[in-house]
Design a protein around this motif. Structure first.
Motif, PDB file in Angstrom:
ATOM      1  N   SER A 167       6.269   1.396  18.613  1.00  0.00           N
ATOM      2  CA  SER A 167       7.425   1.271  17.932  1.00  0.00           C
ATOM      3  C   SER A 167       7.326   1.020  16.668  1.00  0.00           C
ATOM      4  N   ASN A 168       8.360   0.994  15.791  1.00  0.00           N
ATOM      5  CA  ASN A 168       8.344   0.730  14.347  1.00  0.00           C
ATOM      6  C   ASN A 168       8.742  -0.615  14.024  1.00  0.00           C
ATOM      7  N   PRO A 169       7.655  -1.426  13.433  1.00  0.00           N
ATOM      8  CA  PRO A 169       7.827  -2.944  13.486  1.00  0.00           C
ATOM      9  C   PRO A 169       8.770  -3.363  12.224  1.00  0.00           C
ATOM     10  N   PHE A 170       8.982  -2.541  11.360  1.00  0.00           N
ATOM     11  CA  PHE A 170       9.917  -2.817  10.197  1.00  0.00           C
ATOM     12  C   PHE A 170      11.265  -2.631  10.104  1.00  0.00           C
ATOM     13  N   LEU A 171      12.037  -2.479  11.349  1.00  0.00           N
ATOM     14  CA  LEU A 171      13.192  -2.139  11.417  1.00  0.00           C
ATOM     15  C   LEU A 171      14.112  -3.382  11.226  1.00  0.00           C
ATOM     16  N   ASP A 172      13.539  -4.454  11.609  1.00  0.00           N
ATOM     17  CA  ASP A 172      14.157  -5.905  11.375  1.00  0.00           C
ATOM     18  C   ASP A 172      13.569  -6.356  10.271  1.00  0.00           C
ATOM     19  N   GLY A 173      14.410  -6.987   9.216  1.00  0.00           N
ATOM     20  CA  GLY A 173      14.226  -7.542   8.013  1.00  0.00           C
ATOM     21  C   GLY A 173      15.388  -7.495   6.973  1.00  0.00           C
ATOM     22  N   PRO A 174      15.224  -8.353   5.849  1.00  0.00           N
ATOM     23  CA  PRO A 174      16.527  -8.470   5.086  1.00  0.00           C
ATOM     24  C   PRO A 174      16.998  -7.164   4.456  1.00  0.00           C
ATOM     25  N   MET A 175      16.058  -6.327   4.372  1.00  0.00           N
ATOM     26  CA  MET A 175      16.403  -5.016   3.709  1.00  0.00           C
ATOM     27  C   MET A 175      17.228  -3.974   4.700  1.00  0.00           C
ATOM     28  N   PRO A 176      18.222  -3.248   4.240  1.00  0.00           N
ATOM     29  CA  PRO A 176      18.529  -2.039   5.151  1.00  0.00           C
ATOM     30  C   PRO A 176      17.658  -0.998   5.701  1.00  0.00           C
ATOM     31  N   THR A 230       6.398  12.011   7.999  1.00  0.00           N
ATOM     32  CA  THR A 230       6.946  12.371   9.358  1.00  0.00           C
ATOM     33  C   THR A 230       5.931  13.233  10.129  1.00  0.00           C
ATOM     34  N   VAL A 231       5.795  12.805  11.430  1.00  0.00           N
ATOM     35  CA  VAL A 231       4.759  13.641  12.505  1.00  0.00           C
ATOM     36  C   VAL A 231       5.536  14.424  13.306  1.00  0.00           C
ATOM     37  N   ASP A 232       5.448  15.773  13.461  1.00  0.00           N
ATOM     38  CA  ASP A 232       5.911  16.480  14.582  1.00  0.00           C
ATOM     39  C   ASP A 232       5.204  16.355  15.739  1.00  0.00           C
ATOM     40  N   ALA A 233       5.257  15.207  16.204  1.00  0.00           N
ATOM     41  CA  ALA A 233       4.547  15.033  17.703  1.00  0.00           C
ATOM     42  C   ALA A 233       4.858  13.482  18.121  1.00  0.00           C
ATOM     43  N   SER A 234       4.802  13.182  19.266  1.00  0.00           N
ATOM     44  CA  SER A 234       4.916  11.717  19.810  1.00  0.00           C
ATOM     45  C   SER A 234       3.521  11.208  19.581  1.00  0.00           C
ATOM     46  N   ILE A 235       3.450   9.993  19.774  1.00  0.00           N
ATOM     47  CA  ILE A 235       1.955   9.354  19.626  1.00  0.00           C
ATOM     48  C   ILE A 235       1.170   9.727  20.674  1.00  0.00           C
ATOM     49  N   ASP A 236       1.469   9.925  22.015  1.00  0.00           N
ATOM     50  CA  ASP A 236       0.530  10.540  22.837  1.00  0.00           C
ATOM     51  C   ASP A 236       0.404  11.765  22.647  1.00  0.00           C
ATOM     52  N   GLU A 237       1.167  12.882  22.273  1.00  0.00           N
ATOM     53  CA  GLU A 237       0.838  13.986  22.033  1.00  0.00           C
ATOM     54  C   GLU A 237      -0.192  14.136  20.970  1.00  0.00           C
ATOM     55  N   TRP A 238       0.044  13.321  19.954  1.00  0.00           N
ATOM     56  CA  TRP A 238      -0.789  13.335  18.791  1.00  0.00           C
ATOM     57  C   TRP A 238      -2.254  12.920  19.270  1.00  0.00           C
ATOM     58  N   LEU A 239      -2.442  11.663  20.207  1.00  0.00           N
ATOM     59  CA  LEU A 239      -3.570  11.387  20.190  1.00  0.00           C
ATOM     60  C   LEU A 239      -4.640  12.316  21.166  1.00  0.00           C
ATOM     61  N   ILE A 286       2.831   5.537   5.494  1.00  0.00           N
ATOM     62  CA  ILE A 286       3.585   5.112   6.785  1.00  0.00           C
ATOM     63  C   ILE A 286       3.992   6.651   7.341  1.00  0.00           C
ATOM     64  N   ASN A 287       3.613   6.782   8.584  1.00  0.00           N
ATOM     65  CA  ASN A 287       3.776   7.865   9.284  1.00  0.00           C
ATOM     66  C   ASN A 287       4.826   7.760  10.580  1.00  0.00           C
ATOM     67  N   LYS A 288       5.776   8.217  10.654  1.00  0.00           N
ATOM     68  CA  LYS A 288       6.850   7.991  11.626  1.00  0.00           C
ATOM     69  C   LYS A 288       6.494   9.356  12.620  1.00  0.00           C
ATOM     70  N   GLY A 301       9.467   7.504  17.837  1.00  0.00           N
ATOM     71  CA  GLY A 301       9.916   6.228  17.335  1.00  0.00           C
ATOM     72  C   GLY A 301       8.688   5.554  16.958  1.00  0.00           C
ATOM     73  N   GLY A 302       7.474   5.875  17.418  1.00  0.00           N
ATOM     74  CA  GLY A 302       6.533   5.071  17.112  1.00  0.00           C
ATOM     75  C   GLY A 302       5.908   5.310  15.655  1.00  0.00           C
ATOM     76  N   LEU A 303       5.000   4.503  15.031  1.00  0.00           N
ATOM     77  CA  LEU A 303       4.531   4.224  13.861  1.00  0.00           C
ATOM     78  C   LEU A 303       3.016   4.465  13.639  1.00  0.00           C
TER      79      LEU A 303
END
Length: 438
Positions: A51-60, A108-117, A148-150, A154-156
């Motif tokens: 999951s994306n660990p940078f969603l929480d923080g002081p910036m929007p 951005t990556v046109d795949a899920s992490i599992d699909e990618w690996l 940064i690859n999304k 929702g993974g990163l």
């Protein structure tokens, strides 16, 4: 004609991230002989998160939160934001400290992490660590890049690429780990140091200046195989009692690669072994983990061809174990190859990452890069650019911890294809990832 694959990685923005603290005017760092010998190579590391660990923080935005803590990290790493320069009189390479920052790319990556690996290969994975070759004038060129690859799930994936002249795989990993600690508002476990006492003089030849390796007709490919603790234990059961997972897996792959590439009536076979001087098990004083730069030793092991091919895995593992133990007793030095790159050009190279295994937890230090507490990387991928000749085998701790290991093999393309269906290796039931099975 075969159509070129369309990349599933789309870069959407490029910007620079600078440190918040100005560097000391006119300060430079002189590269060591070993640093300069690495001039042909680059380093590429990818940290995969579920999951994306940078969603929480002081910036929007997640990008804003990421940039804040990366900028704070760079305050302590002026070496990373510097630029290469060459002294016109001596021809020696220096890092000139300045405030130019590092390049950051968002994709951005046109795949899920599992699909990618399960479907990407080593070439496509390099798209996660976009790299720009050093120009003739590197004064404005960033030697460090963060991408940064999304993923669709929702993974990163956070990709880091840099010159091998600046650093090795261990200190690049420690840089990333320090970033995760700064992001969690914790002091870095190993604040960086950039200078060590000079090593004793050695009669080594002058290394080449940093430039790409000459074009070679050998096309290289990469495959990654994950071995469970049970599989590694099976290999170790044939090896000496004090052998390490590296000794056993290096012996396994050296033997299988040799079987796939028979030489004309060979009497001897050689393996270049790379260990890190930060290894705390060394008998000589180890280089501190905090050292940021190249701290590698390369040494060649040569055995009788009959021993390698017919002597059994345990006997070869014993040769490797004895050789590595001898390397650890030496002072900080390394065989330096003045004819080309350090990986694969003189002999098949095996990289030993046992020093990156934590003694207490049995986990690799790369999996401590938690940007959000409790969310460790699900996989960490390492590769070295411009591997040539006989190739490179890297034995790295696996995400599961314990004796599990991940082996990344960069070899001539036809050997990789054969290795992935080699029955001796498949009998250990490895998980094949990043092998391009689309």
């Amino acid at each position: 004609m075969e159509e070129a694959k369309c990349s599933r990685v789309k870069v959407e923005s490029i910007l620079s991230v600078v440190s918040g603290k100005p560097t000391e005017p006119g300060k430079v760092h002189k590269l060591s002989m070993l640093d300069r010998a690495m001039g042909s190579h680059t380093i590429h590391i990818v940290f995969y998160y579920a999951s994306n660990p940078f969603l929480d923080g002081p910036m929007p935005s997640d990008l804003g939160n990421l940039r804040i803590t990366l900028s704070e990290l760079l305050d302590e790493y002026p070496y990373v934001t510097g630029r290469l320069t060459c002294e016109p009189d001596s021809g020696e390479w220096l890092i000139k400290f300045n405030d130019a920052g590092v390049r950051m790319l968002q994709a951005t990556v046109d795949a899920s992490i599992d699909e990618w690996l399960g479907s990407a290969d080593g070439v496509e994975e390099r798209d996660l660590t976009a790299w720009e070759e050093m120009p003739n004038d590197p004064s404005f060129w960033s030697p460090f890049r963060v991408q940064i690859n999304k993923f669709k799930c929702g993974g990163l994936a956070l990709g880091l690429s840099c010159t091998h002249m600046h650093t090795d795989l261990t200190s690049a990993t420690m840089l990333f780990k320090a970033w995760s600690e700064v992001h969690r508002r914790q002091p870095p476990t190993h604040p960086p140091i950039f200078d060590l006492p000079p090593p004793p003089p050695t009669p080594t030849p002058s290394p080449p200046t940093p430039s790409p390796l000459p074009t070679t007709p050998t096309k290289m490919a990469t495959a990654t195989l994950k071995f469970s603790p049970a599989a590694v234990d099976k290999c170790l059961s044939q090896a000496p009692a004090d052998a390490t997972p590296f000794d056993a897996l290096a012996a396994l792959f050296w033997r299988r690669v040799a079987a796939l590439s028979p030489q004309a009536a060979p009497t001897k076979r050689s393996l270049s072994i790379c260990v890190d001087s930060r290894d705390p098990s060394q008998h000589a004083p180890a280089v501190p983990y905090a050292y940021f730069g190249n701290a590698l030793k390369f040494s060649t092991l040569t055995v009788d061809a009959d021993d390698l091919l017919s002597g059994g895995l345990g006997k070869v593992a014993g040769h490797i174990h004895h050789h590595v133990a001898g390397m650890k007793k030496e002072e900080f030095s390394s065989e330096i190859n003045a004819t080309g790159g350090m990986y694969g050009s003189a002999a098949l190279t095996c990289f030993n990452a046992e020093h990156m295994v934590e003694a207490e937890s049995g986990r690799g230090i790369m999996y401590d890069a938690e940007f959000k507490k409790g969310e460790r990387p699900v996989h960490v991928s390492y590769s070295v650019g411009n591997v040539a000749g006989e190739g490179l085998i890297m034995v790295i701790p696996a995400a599961e911890g314990g004796r599990g290991r991940t082996v990344t093999a960069t070899l001539p393309e036809e050997q990789v294809a054969e290795l992935c269906k080699d029955q001796v290796i498949l009998d250990l039931e490895p998980t094949l990832i990043l092998c391009g099975r689309r």
